[in-house]
Design an enzyme around this catalytic site. Structure first.
Site, PDB file in Angstrom:
ATOM      1  N   GLY A 218      -1.945  -7.850   0.441  1.00 38.08           N
ATOM      2  CA  GLY A 218      -1.310  -8.419  -0.746  1.00 38.08           C
ATOM      3  C   GLY A 218      -2.321  -8.589  -1.858  1.00 38.08           C
ATOM      4  O   GLY A 218      -3.309  -7.856  -1.942  1.00 38.08           O
ATOM      5  N   GLU A 219      -2.076  -9.534  -2.748  1.00 39.63           N
ATOM      6  CA  GLU A 219      -2.921  -9.829  -3.914  1.00 39.63           C
ATOM      7  C   GLU A 219      -2.871  -8.743  -4.976  1.00 39.63           C
ATOM      8  O   GLU A 219      -3.472  -8.875  -6.036  1.00 39.63           O
ATOM      9  CB  GLU A 219      -4.397 -10.038  -3.519  1.00 39.63           C
ATOM     10  CG  GLU A 219      -4.659 -11.143  -2.528  1.00 39.63           C
ATOM     11  CD  GLU A 219      -6.136 -11.271  -2.169  1.00 39.63           C
ATOM     12  OE1 GLU A 219      -6.976 -10.617  -2.834  1.00 39.63           O
ATOM     13  OE2 GLU A 219      -6.450 -12.006  -1.220  1.00 39.63           O
ATOM     14  N   GLY A 220      -2.192  -7.633  -4.719  1.00 38.96           N
ATOM     15  CA  GLY A 220      -2.289  -6.465  -5.584  1.00 38.96           C
ATOM     16  C   GLY A 220      -3.371  -5.509  -5.128  1.00 38.96           C
ATOM     17  O   GLY A 220      -3.661  -4.523  -5.807  1.00 38.96           O
TER      18      GLY A 220
END
Length: 384
Positions: A336-338
């Site tokens: 996640g987080e980009g």
């Protein structure tokens, strides 16, 4: 690339509570398609570059994809790519569906703000800026990131709605405003990232609801849960789906029922980026679930999105199939987080440089392809 908002409404949604009381609606402008002329010019340009047709594989497709979204050939390197990380806690996390406690969300936001997270390192490598937005963190956060916050933690979706109707509206509107703010500040490529303990549970619920799948088809290990936690997570999604399926045709109501403020804001962000004709690289399963809802909010938005990577979460292939997207990378990522999206950005930049900077056969004084070679495959717009 035009960044002027289209004021014409195309789609109005509601977040109608189960009791039928009045609810707020939200509108998005018309999503116009990418530039077909720039697409054709990019295909033709690739055919004349000093290489056999199609020999650079998907790099050729990606260059064509960018040219069509920028409306120019050759395409330009992205000047100001921006990652916006949407953060929020989820009440379902208290049911033991994650390997980490909820307080980790706020701690990780501090880590991102000080530059210590994976997304910071990967964004630095790709030349992208990182912004954090607190939509529903269960606690106090820095005032610089909490201006759009709608509540502390979303509801436990197995037994209650994640949001109120007004909160769902406000979260989507916040995401829309954030997209406008970034684009108006010069962003020419957007990436949405997620941060929140328990967020793969609402994401899996949304994916199951929109693809008509059962919980076992979408439940993954998230932060690395054991078998007992996996069973609890599956049961929670099963319970949430009973209510989510009743509102699956109303995207705002679906976000209210089984999403969360962070996911709702991401949906508004992704939809508005498409309305503003600004390309987006999608991340993994949480962002993917928001993208599926965003496509319902602003039909045709997926034309402006590129799938950065294929997450190992079971719901990820369902998202890609539903949106008809093909990932750039497949690196077994699930953070996640980009992080997966920003990891793909250097590859996209490479594709731009190939199309913009390679010499043609005529420019290099090299004999062009034979008639047989010239009749071979050309790059297509299958990059998404």
């Amino acid at each position: 690339m035009s960044t002027v908002p289209d004021p014409q409404p195309v789609h109005t949604t509601s977040a109608e509570p189960a009791d039928g009381t009045d609810r707020p609606g939200i509108e998005f402008g018309v999503v116009r398609p990418p530039d077909e002329q720039a697409h054709r010019q990019a295909v033709a340009r690739h055919d004349g570059l000093t290489k056999p047709a199609g020999s650079l594989g998907r790099l050729e497709e990606l260059g064509v994809w960018v040219a069509a979204r920028q409306g120019t050939c050759p395409p330009r390197p992205f000047d100001r790519p921006r990652v916006v990380v949407f953060a929020g806690d989820h009440g379902i996390a208290t049911n033991g569906v994650s390997a980490y406690p909820s307080e980790v969300t706020a701690q990780m936001l501090d880590n991102i703000l000080t530059g210590g997270a994976a997304v910071n390192a990967l964004a630095a490598n790709a030349g992208a800026g990182v912004r954090v937005v607190d939509m529903a963190v269960d606690g106090e956060t820095n005032r610089t990131i909490s201006a759009h916050k709608v509540r502390k933690s979303s509801g436990s979706l197995d037994v209650e709605d994640a949001l109120t109707a007004q909160q769902a509206h406000d979260a989507v509107a916040a995401g829309r405003a954030l997209a406008d703010e970034e684009i108006d500040s010069g962003a020419d490529l957007l990436i949405a990232g997620d941060m929140g303990i328990g967020n793969t549970t609402p994401a899996a619920t949304l994916i199951a609801a929109l693809t008509e799948n059962e919980p076992v088809a979408v439940v993954g290990r998230g932060t690395g849960i054991d078998d007992a936690a996996w069973m609890r997570k599956t049961a929670a999604i099963r319970d949430a789906l009973r209510r989510a399926r009743r509102v699956v045709d109303d995207p705002l109501a679906l976000l209210r029922t089984a999403g969360g403020a962070d996911i709702a804001a991401m949906a508004g962000f992704l939809a508005q980026a498409a309305v503003r004709r600004t390309p987006v690289i999608l991340d993994g399963v949480v962002v993917g679930s928001a993208a599926m809802v965003a496509e319902e909010l602003a039909p045709g938005a997926a034309q402006w999105w590129l799938a950065g990577h294929r997450s190992v979460e079971p719901g990820a292939p369902l998202v890609l199939e539903h949106l008809d997207l093909r990932p750039v990378l497949d690196l077994d990522m699930r953070l996640g987080e980009g992080s997966g999206a920003v990891s793909a950005l250097p590859v996209v930049n490479a594709a731009i440089r190939v199309l913009a900077e390679m010499a043609s056969f005529a420019e290099a004084g090299i004999a062009g392809p034979t008639a047989h070679e010239a009749a071979g495959a050309s790059p297509t717009d299958a990059a998404g």
